[in-house]
Design an enzyme around this catalytic site. Structure first.
Site, PDB file in Angstrom:
ATOM      1  N   GLY A  69     -13.509 -39.279 -54.515  1.00 26.35           N
ATOM      2  CA  GLY A  69     -14.842 -39.862 -54.497  1.00 26.35           C
ATOM      3  C   GLY A  69     -15.886 -39.035 -55.220  1.00 26.35           C
ATOM      4  N   THR A  70     -15.813 -37.717 -55.089  1.00 26.54           N
ATOM      5  CA  THR A  70     -16.824 -36.863 -55.720  1.00 26.54           C
ATOM      6  C   THR A  70     -16.764 -36.972 -57.242  1.00 26.54           C
ATOM      7  OG1 THR A  70     -16.862 -35.299 -53.879  1.00 26.54           O
ATOM      8  CG2 THR A  70     -17.611 -34.483 -56.007  1.00 26.54           C
ATOM      9  N   ASN A 152     -21.964 -41.950 -44.535  1.00 25.63           N
ATOM     10  CA  ASN A 152     -20.800 -41.232 -44.039  1.00 25.63           C
ATOM     11  C   ASN A 152     -21.035 -40.557 -42.696  1.00 25.63           C
ATOM     12  OD1 ASN A 152     -22.497 -39.603 -45.966  1.00 25.63           O
ATOM     13  ND2 ASN A 152     -21.325 -37.937 -45.050  1.00 25.63           N
ATOM     14  N   HIS A 202      -7.715 -40.503 -49.628  1.00 23.31           N
ATOM     15  CA  HIS A 202      -7.402 -39.794 -48.382  1.00 23.31           C
ATOM     16  C   HIS A 202      -8.215 -40.279 -47.189  1.00 23.31           C
ATOM     17  CE1 HIS A 202     -10.797 -36.850 -47.797  1.00 23.31           C
ATOM     18  NE2 HIS A 202     -11.022 -37.179 -49.049  1.00 23.31           N
ATOM     19  N   THR A 238      -3.693 -35.949 -68.015  1.00 26.18           N
ATOM     20  CA  THR A 238      -2.474 -36.593 -67.539  1.00 26.18           C
ATOM     21  C   THR A 238      -2.710 -37.212 -66.172  1.00 26.18           C
ATOM     22  OG1 THR A 238      -1.116 -34.995 -68.735  1.00 26.18           O
ATOM     23  CG2 THR A 238      -0.050 -36.226 -66.953  1.00 26.18           C
ATOM     24  N   CYS A 340     -23.334 -26.226 -42.724  1.00 28.36           N
ATOM     25  CA  CYS A 340     -23.638 -24.972 -42.036  1.00 28.36           C
ATOM     26  C   CYS A 340     -23.495 -23.854 -43.052  1.00 28.36           C
ATOM     27  CB  CYS A 340     -22.696 -24.746 -40.860  1.00 28.36           C
ATOM     28  SG  CYS A 340     -23.043 -23.238 -39.939  1.00 28.36           S
TER      29      CYS A 340
END
Length: 402
Positions: A69-70, A152, A202, A238, A340
């Site tokens: 996603g990033t 999220n 994932h 690739t 954090c």
């Protein structure tokens, strides 16, 4: 009994994905090679791409495979901005204050290094974008709108069709990060009317390291990665055939509307039980985001106002990080959903963006479930939460303002 209640971070690998991955890693050949081994790998890759595309309401030619996603967010935001500023001055990027860092940090980097102008549109107390404010900001100097489909952290669903309708009328492309909704709610590049959609395998039971960017055919996009010209020159390198095949096995399920609806219903049932557990154990805890039972009218289409698997609470008088630690010691994995740094907790920017105070936001805890979440796991959570909360409350808190 241990309990894993952090599906929003990463989901257990789906049996179909695991079986597909095991078979694919034994297959020899670079999909870019013209010999027989390479072409066998190519066919497997393209079958997987077709399944992923179908799950995104896109065509295979519109589906770019990425590392997750990033990368998909970076490719869309940076690529659209540069392409849009080649023939005219369009420095503005419109977003909201409650985006994932994959969007916010990318937008900030574009501001600091390329002169992009960042426009933050407000959201209401549940996290829904102010459409009137968005419409006022759209103009001919706007390069793109970039935002989440589902937040999220708090799980609120955005009216992406309505956003696209306003942006399309102004001639502005829309990029949607659907990482938190994919596999739980329908995702569709074309039905939504947006320019691009980012997802990650994932989060839905596929392997880590593979994702996709659905990009509307004909869209001008400057590539983020240069090299051999794979994937129409938009993402060189690739291609991860084995990862794509495993991703495609799950995507094939997600593309089935009936399967997706039944899956979402089962996950919602577990989510509702988790909310009940928290309310019984800590009556003063505040559920953030949209009402779990509410529907959102998105340009005439009624959709769930909250993603099925998410429960995000603010626990008064304690620090979310302390609760995470204490629950972990008791065998329950959850998340704060916020950062954090250097051992000093930060109040969640998403919670702050919804209008909560820093001290309230510090007590945030995100619990997310999936279809594999068992009754025993939920009972374990119910058993250990009261004591963990009392211990966290006695420990007090400190915070750094965002």
């Amino acid at each position: 009994m241990v309990a894993y209640l952090d599906y929003a971070a990463t989901a257990p690998m789906h049996p179909a994905a695991k079986a597909a991955l095991v078979a694919a890693v034994d297959q020899i050949g670079n999909p870019g090679s013209i010999h027989t081994h390479g072409q066998h790998a190519r066919r497997a890759l393209e079958r997987a791409r077709a399944s992923i595309a179908a799950s995104l309401g896109a065509e295979p030619v519109e589906t770019i495979l990425t590392s997750g996603g990033t990368e998909s967010d970076n490719t869309a935001i940076q690529g659209l901005w540069h392409a849009r500023n080649r023939d005219a001055e369009r420095p503005r990027i419109i977003t909201t204050a409650i985006e994932h860092n994959a969007v916010l940090d990318t937008v900030a980097w574009m501001r600091d290094h390329h002169g992009a102008e960042v426009v933050i549109v407000p959201v209401d107390t549940t996290g829904v974008i102010d459409l009137d404010a968005l419409e006022r900001e759209l103009d001919d100097r706007t390069a793109l709108v970039a935002m989440l489909h589902v937040n999220n952290e708090i799980g609120t669903v955005q009216p992406v069709r309505s956003v696209a309708k306003l942006a399309n009328a102004a001639g502005v492309p829309v990029h949607i990060d659907a990482v938190a909704s994919y596999g739980s709610l329908p995702v569709s590049l074309h039905e939504w009317g947006v320019t691009s959609v980012a997802v990650s395998a994932h989060k839905v039971g596929g392997p880590v390291g593979i994702g996709a960017l659905a990009l509307r055919r004909g869209t001008k996009l400057d590539p983020l990665i240069h090299g051999g010209g794979q994937q129409y020159g938009l993402r060189s390198g690739t291609q991860n055939m084995a990862g794509a095949v495993a991703f495609g096995a799950v995507a094939e399920l997600i593309a089935d509307e009936q399967w997706l609806a039944e899956h979402a219903a089962r996950v919602r049932e577990r989510r509702d039980r988790m909310i009940e557990i928290v309310r019984q154990a800590v009556p003063d805890a505040t559920l953030t985001g949209a009402d779990p039972d509410a529907l959102l009218n998105d340009s005439g289409v009624e959709v769930p106002a909250r993603v099925p698997g998410n429960a995000h609470f603010l626990f008064p008088g304690c620090q979310g990080d302390s609760l995470v630690y204490l629950l972990d010691m008791a065998g329950v994995s959850v998340s704060t959903g916020s950062a954090c740094h250097a051992g000093i907790p930060e109040a969640s920017h998403a919670v702050i963006g919804c209008g909560y105070q820093n001290e309230q936001a510090l007590g945030a805890l995100r619990m997310t479930v999936g279809e594999q979440t068992s009754d025993d796991e939920l009972e374990t959570f119910a058993k250990v939460l009261p004591e963990a909360y009392e211990r966290a409350r006695k420990a007090g808190f400190s915070y750094r303002e965002v």
